[in-house]
Design a protein around this motif. Structure first.
Motif, PDB file in Angstrom:
ATOM      1  N   TYR A   1       0.854  -1.192   0.000  1.00 26.60           N
ATOM      2  CA  TYR A   1       0.000   0.000   0.000  1.00 26.60           C
ATOM      3  C   TYR A   1       0.886   1.237   0.000  1.00 26.60           C
ATOM      4  N   VAL A   2       0.321   2.354  -0.462  1.00 26.00           N
ATOM      5  CA  VAL A   2       1.024   3.634  -0.396  1.00 26.00           C
ATOM      6  C   VAL A   2       0.080   4.678   0.189  1.00 26.00           C
ATOM      7  N   ILE A   3       0.588   5.395   1.190  1.00 18.01           N
ATOM      8  CA  ILE A   3      -0.136   6.511   1.809  1.00 18.01           C
ATOM      9  C   ILE A   3       0.429   7.798   1.218  1.00 18.01           C
ATOM     10  N   GLY A   4      -0.437   8.661   0.741  1.00 18.20           N
ATOM     11  CA  GLY A   4      -0.012   9.958   0.249  1.00 18.20           C
ATOM     12  C   GLY A   4      -0.301  11.031   1.280  1.00 18.20           C
ATOM     13  N   VAL A   5       0.614  11.974   1.408  1.00 19.01           N
ATOM     14  CA  VAL A   5       0.399  13.126   2.288  1.00 19.01           C
ATOM     15  C   VAL A   5       0.232  14.338   1.379  1.00 19.01           C
ATOM     16  N   TYR A   6      -0.959  14.920   1.423  1.00 24.93           N
ATOM     17  CA  TYR A   6      -1.294  16.032   0.527  1.00 24.93           C
ATOM     18  C   TYR A   6      -1.333  17.357   1.285  1.00 24.93           C
ATOM     19  N   SER A   7      -0.699  18.355   0.701  1.00 25.70           N
ATOM     20  CA  SER A   7      -0.766  19.735   1.183  1.00 25.70           C
ATOM     21  C   SER A   7      -0.895  20.653  -0.021  1.00 25.70           C
ATOM     22  N   PRO A   8      -1.655  21.737   0.107  1.00 25.82           N
ATOM     23  CA  PRO A   8      -1.746  22.703  -0.993  1.00 25.82           C
ATOM     24  C   PRO A   8      -0.361  23.264  -1.321  1.00 25.82           C
ATOM     25  N   ILE A   9      -0.150  23.575  -2.575  1.00 28.79           N
ATOM     26  CA  ILE A   9       1.182  24.006  -3.023  1.00 28.79           C
ATOM     27  C   ILE A   9       1.669  25.263  -2.299  1.00 28.79           C
TER      28      ILE A   9
ATOM     29  N   ARG B   1      12.672  22.773  -7.871  1.00 28.11           N
ATOM     30  CA  ARG B   1      12.793  21.417  -7.323  1.00 28.11           C
ATOM     31  C   ARG B   1      11.477  20.658  -7.461  1.00 28.11           C
ATOM     32  N   MET B   2      10.368  21.324  -7.198  1.00 28.04           N
ATOM     33  CA  MET B   2       9.060  20.683  -7.292  1.00 28.04           C
ATOM     34  C   MET B   2       8.749  20.243  -8.721  1.00 28.04           C
ATOM     35  N   ASP B   3       9.245  21.005  -9.685  1.00 30.24           N
ATOM     36  CA  ASP B   3       9.000  20.677 -11.094  1.00 30.24           C
ATOM     37  C   ASP B   3       9.630  19.356 -11.511  1.00 30.24           C
ATOM     38  N   LYS B   4      10.584  18.868 -10.712  1.00 30.95           N
ATOM     39  CA  LYS B   4      11.260  17.612 -11.028  1.00 30.95           C
ATOM     40  C   LYS B   4      10.500  16.396 -10.489  1.00 30.95           C
ATOM     41  N   GLN B   5       9.420  16.634  -9.766  1.00 31.17           N
ATOM     42  CA  GLN B   5       8.633  15.541  -9.187  1.00 31.17           C
ATOM     43  C   GLN B   5       7.309  15.400  -9.941  1.00 31.17           C
ATOM     44  N   ILE B   6       6.694  14.227  -9.779  1.00 29.78           N
ATOM     45  CA  ILE B   6       5.370  13.992 -10.361  1.00 29.78           C
ATOM     46  C   ILE B   6       4.400  15.019  -9.792  1.00 29.78           C
ATOM     47  N   ASP B   7       3.479  15.505 -10.617  1.00 34.44           N
ATOM     48  CA  ASP B   7       2.439  16.428 -10.172  1.00 34.44           C
ATOM     49  C   ASP B   7       1.731  15.849  -8.939  1.00 34.44           C
ATOM     50  N   GLU B   8       1.524  16.684  -7.943  1.00 36.83           N
ATOM     51  CA  GLU B   8       0.965  16.243  -6.663  1.00 36.83           C
ATOM     52  C   GLU B   8      -0.421  15.610  -6.807  1.00 36.83           C
ATOM     53  N   GLU B   9      -1.239  16.172  -7.669  1.00 34.49           N
ATOM     54  CA  GLU B   9      -2.598  15.624  -7.857  1.00 34.49           C
ATOM     55  C   GLU B   9      -2.533  14.205  -8.436  1.00 34.49           C
ATOM     56  N   ILE B  10      -1.639  14.004  -9.395  1.00 32.42           N
ATOM     57  CA  ILE B  10      -1.464  12.676  -9.992  1.00 32.42           C
ATOM     58  C   ILE B  10      -0.933  11.708  -8.940  1.00 32.42           C
ATOM     59  N   LYS B  11       0.058  12.148  -8.184  1.00 32.07           N
ATOM     60  CA  LYS B  11       0.662  11.289  -7.156  1.00 32.07           C
ATOM     61  C   LYS B  11      -0.394  10.820  -6.158  1.00 32.07           C
ATOM     62  N   MET B  12      -1.263  11.729  -5.732  1.00 35.38           N
ATOM     63  CA  MET B  12      -2.278  11.360  -4.738  1.00 35.38           C
ATOM     64  C   MET B  12      -3.286  10.354  -5.305  1.00 35.38           C
ATOM     65  N   ARG B  13      -3.574  10.456  -6.591  1.00 35.84           N
ATOM     66  CA  ARG B  13      -4.500   9.492  -7.213  1.00 35.84           C
ATOM     67  C   ARG B  13      -3.900   8.096  -7.274  1.00 35.84           C
ATOM     68  N   LEU B  14      -2.575   8.002  -7.275  1.00 36.82           N
ATOM     69  CA  LEU B  14      -1.896   6.713  -7.308  1.00 36.82           C
ATOM     70  C   LEU B  14      -1.847   6.036  -5.931  1.00 36.82           C
ATOM     71  N   CYS B  15      -2.130   6.806  -4.891  1.00 34.20           N
ATOM     72  CA  CYS B  15      -2.034   6.295  -3.515  1.00 34.20           C
ATOM     73  C   CYS B  15      -3.303   5.550  -3.093  1.00 34.20           C
ATOM     74  N   ASP B  16      -3.123   4.614  -2.159  1.00 33.93           N
ATOM     75  CA  ASP B  16      -4.251   3.853  -1.604  1.00 33.93           C
ATOM     76  C   ASP B  16      -4.982   4.639  -0.521  1.00 33.93           C
ATOM     77  N   PHE B  17      -4.253   5.460   0.208  1.00 33.44           N
ATOM     78  CA  PHE B  17      -4.807   6.308   1.268  1.00 33.44           C
ATOM     79  C   PHE B  17      -4.220   7.701   1.103  1.00 33.44           C
ATOM     80  N   VAL B  18      -4.958   8.725   1.484  1.00 34.00           N
ATOM     81  CA  VAL B  18      -4.440  10.101   1.437  1.00 34.00           C
ATOM     82  C   VAL B  18      -4.730  10.789   2.765  1.00 34.00           C
TER      83      VAL B  18
END
Length: 196
Positions: free
Chosen positions: A124-132, A153-170
């Motif tokens: 499983y993957v838990i995502g931690v979401y915070s507004p940009i 630095r943030m531009d080098k990572q997957i978009d946060e919205e996409i990352k959270m959709r890939l997670c099992d829990f947020v």
């Protein structure tokens, strides 16, 4: 034992959330911390870094992080090359660590779970979401850098919205919602999964 990842973008508060899990007795593997140790101590990894980035990347046997950063952060190909050495070594180290744990589940905290492919080794993957805007302010305060540097630095990572959709829990860490009840809810669910 269930293997659980915890991820989020820079400044999301994933380390803070991981520490809450630790207070519940859940062991946490901090991938970024271990990667730094491996780059200093793993002979094979050190050799690859020196072969590709020069002997002067190490000073008295320790990685000159500032020097290496100046090489990789302006060159996406060189960053990808470094990651191609560091990610597999860190994934193996995490796997070895996970095998030693005796709890219901254990956590691997890492910013680049999906980017590194390490989700393949997790249940499983838990995502931690915070507004940009919150994330940018946290990183500016923590690392004493400009908003522009944070955004680069943030531009080098997957978009946060996409990352959270890939997670099992947020878990939402927006300084409005309480973290502990969110962590407890996921903790209870993971304990139930383990009991099946």
């Amino acid at each position: 034992m269930i293997r659980v990842g915890i991820t989020g973008g820079m400044g999301s508060g994933k380390s803070t959330v991981a520490k809450v899990f630790e207070t519940l007795g859940i062991p946490v593997f901090y991938a970024d911390t271990r990667a730094k140790i491996l780059m200093d101590e793993n002979a094979e990894l050190k050799e690859k870094i020196q072969e590709n980035f020069g002997k002067d990347t190490y000073v008295y046997g320790k990685l000159d992080r500032k020097h290496l950063s100046s090489i990789i952060f302006n060159d996406s190909k060189k960053l990808a090359l470094l990651n191609s050495f560091v990610h597999p070594a860190t994934i193996k180290d995490a796997d070895d660590w996970m095998k030693q744990q005796k709890t219901h589940y254990a956590l691997k905290e890492a910013a680049l779970i999906f980017e590194s492919g390490s989700q393949e080794y997790l249940d499983y993957v838990i995502g931690v979401y915070s507004p940009i805007t919150v994330r940018i302010q946290r990183v500016i305060k923590r690392e004493n850098i400009t908003a522009e540097e944070v955004k680069l630095r943030m531009d080098k990572q997957i978009d946060e919205e996409i990352k959270m959709r890939l997670c099992d829990f947020v878990i939402t860490n927006d300084e409005q919602q309480l973290l502990i009840p969110q962590v407890l809810k996921i903790h209870e669910k993971l304990l139930m999964v383990n009991c099946k």
